[in-house]
Design a protein around this motif. Sequence first.
Motif, PDB file in Angstrom:
ATOM      1  N   ALA A 121      43.664  35.822  44.711  1.00 59.47           N
ATOM      2  CA  ALA A 121      43.092  36.986  44.028  1.00 59.47           C
ATOM      3  C   ALA A 121      43.966  38.220  44.227  1.00 59.47           C
ATOM      4  CB  ALA A 121      41.674  37.243  44.535  1.00 59.47           C
ATOM      5  N   ALA A 122      44.566  38.348  45.403  1.00 61.16           N
ATOM      6  CA  ALA A 122      45.416  39.508  45.688  1.00 61.16           C
ATOM      7  C   ALA A 122      46.633  39.549  44.768  1.00 61.16           C
ATOM      8  CB  ALA A 122      45.848  39.497  47.146  1.00 61.16           C
ATOM      9  N   GLN A 123      47.051  38.395  44.282  1.00 61.39           N
ATOM     10  CA  GLN A 123      48.208  38.323  43.390  1.00 61.39           C
ATOM     11  C   GLN A 123      47.842  38.649  41.946  1.00 61.39           C
ATOM     12  OE1 GLN A 123      50.112  34.511  43.870  1.00 61.39           O
ATOM     13  NE2 GLN A 123      49.941  34.612  46.089  1.00 61.39           N
TER      14      GLN A 123
ATOM     15  N   THR B  64      37.402  41.483  39.830  1.00 55.96           N
ATOM     16  CA  THR B  64      36.443  40.835  38.936  1.00 55.96           C
ATOM     17  C   THR B  64      36.648  39.323  38.845  1.00 55.96           C
ATOM     18  OG1 THR B  64      37.822  41.198  36.991  1.00 55.96           O
ATOM     19  CG2 THR B  64      36.233  42.927  37.541  1.00 55.96           C
ATOM     20  N   LEU B  65      37.383  38.740  39.782  1.00 56.24           N
ATOM     21  CA  LEU B  65      37.620  37.294  39.721  1.00 56.24           C
ATOM     22  C   LEU B  65      36.452  36.518  40.313  1.00 56.24           C
ATOM     23  CD1 LEU B  65      41.379  36.999  40.749  1.00 56.24           C
ATOM     24  CD2 LEU B  65      40.378  36.883  38.470  1.00 56.24           C
ATOM     25  N   VAL B  66      36.179  35.377  39.704  1.00 54.69           N
ATOM     26  CA  VAL B  66      35.161  34.459  40.203  1.00 54.69           C
ATOM     27  C   VAL B  66      35.775  33.066  40.284  1.00 54.69           C
ATOM     28  CG1 VAL B  66      33.256  35.812  39.239  1.00 54.69           C
ATOM     29  CG2 VAL B  66      34.208  33.939  37.913  1.00 54.69           C
TER      30      VAL B  66
ATOM     31  N   SER C 225      38.584  35.606  35.395  1.00 56.13           N
ATOM     32  CA  SER C 225      37.951  36.911  35.298  1.00 56.13           C
ATOM     33  C   SER C 225      36.469  36.702  35.003  1.00 56.13           C
ATOM     34  CB  SER C 225      38.597  37.717  34.173  1.00 56.13           C
ATOM     35  OG  SER C 225      37.887  38.910  33.964  1.00 56.13           O
ATOM     36  N   GLN C 226      35.637  37.489  35.644  1.00 56.69           N
ATOM     37  CA  GLN C 226      34.201  37.344  35.432  1.00 56.69           C
ATOM     38  C   GLN C 226      33.836  37.518  33.960  1.00 56.69           C
ATOM     39  OE1 GLN C 226      31.905  39.721  38.109  1.00 56.69           O
ATOM     40  NE2 GLN C 226      30.128  38.423  37.871  1.00 56.69           N
ATOM     41  N   LYS C 227      34.552  38.374  33.248  1.00 61.16           N
ATOM     42  CA  LYS C 227      34.257  38.588  31.820  1.00 61.16           C
ATOM     43  C   LYS C 227      34.619  37.372  30.974  1.00 61.16           C
ATOM     44  CE  LYS C 227      38.611  40.672  30.831  1.00 61.16           C
ATOM     45  NZ  LYS C 227      39.518  41.617  30.588  1.00 61.16           N
ATOM     46  N   ASP C 228      35.481  36.484  31.488  1.00 60.70           N
ATOM     47  CA  ASP C 228      35.868  35.286  30.752  1.00 60.70           C
ATOM     48  C   ASP C 228      34.971  34.084  31.041  1.00 60.70           C
ATOM     49  OD1 ASP C 228      37.973  36.615  29.536  1.00 60.70           O
ATOM     50  OD2 ASP C 228      39.398  36.055  31.115  1.00 60.70           O
TER      51      ASP C 228
ATOM     52  N   VAL D 256      31.744  34.865  44.504  1.00 61.10           N
ATOM     53  CA  VAL D 256      30.983  34.613  43.284  1.00 61.10           C
ATOM     54  C   VAL D 256      31.520  33.326  42.664  1.00 61.10           C
ATOM     55  CG1 VAL D 256      30.336  35.486  41.002  1.00 61.10           C
ATOM     56  CG2 VAL D 256      30.598  37.076  42.924  1.00 61.10           C
ATOM     57  N   VAL D 257      30.598  32.393  42.404  1.00 63.95           N
ATOM     58  CA  VAL D 257      30.957  31.082  41.856  1.00 63.95           C
ATOM     59  C   VAL D 257      30.255  30.910  40.519  1.00 63.95           C
ATOM     60  CG1 VAL D 257      30.932  28.593  42.251  1.00 63.95           C
ATOM     61  CG2 VAL D 257      31.152  30.148  44.193  1.00 63.95           C
ATOM     62  N   SER D 258      31.029  30.557  39.506  1.00 67.06           N
ATOM     63  CA  SER D 258      30.515  30.300  38.168  1.00 67.06           C
ATOM     64  C   SER D 258      30.602  28.792  37.947  1.00 67.06           C
ATOM     65  CB  SER D 258      31.370  31.067  37.150  1.00 67.06           C
ATOM     66  OG  SER D 258      30.885  30.892  35.855  1.00 67.06           O
TER      67      SER D 258
END
Length: 94
Positions: free
Chosen positions: A16-18, A24-26, A47-50, A64-66
């Motif tokens: 995620a740091a990269q 907003t990453l899940v 991305s959470q929006k994706d 956060v896990v989708s």
Amino acid sequence: MLTITDLAKEKLAGFAAQAEDSDTLVLRVAIVGRGASGFQYDLQLISQKDAPEDDVVVEIDGVVVSIAEKSACLLYTSDAADERSSVDLGGRRI
């Protein structure tokens, strides 16, 4: 229950740091097949929006896990019925 180990959290944080939009990453989990030794999983940082609207979204130890909608029902086991909200990855830890 879906368990995310400390090492997995470290790896996810490193990935995620990269990313440009790391806030907003899940973690997206989907079952993509089944073989002789169990399910085959697709794990992605997205991305959470994706994340598709029909995904089941949970937070586990701050991650956060989708979970893909069609995969979510396969992650629940008969043991989970007793616990009412448990998710199982066939005893696998990520």
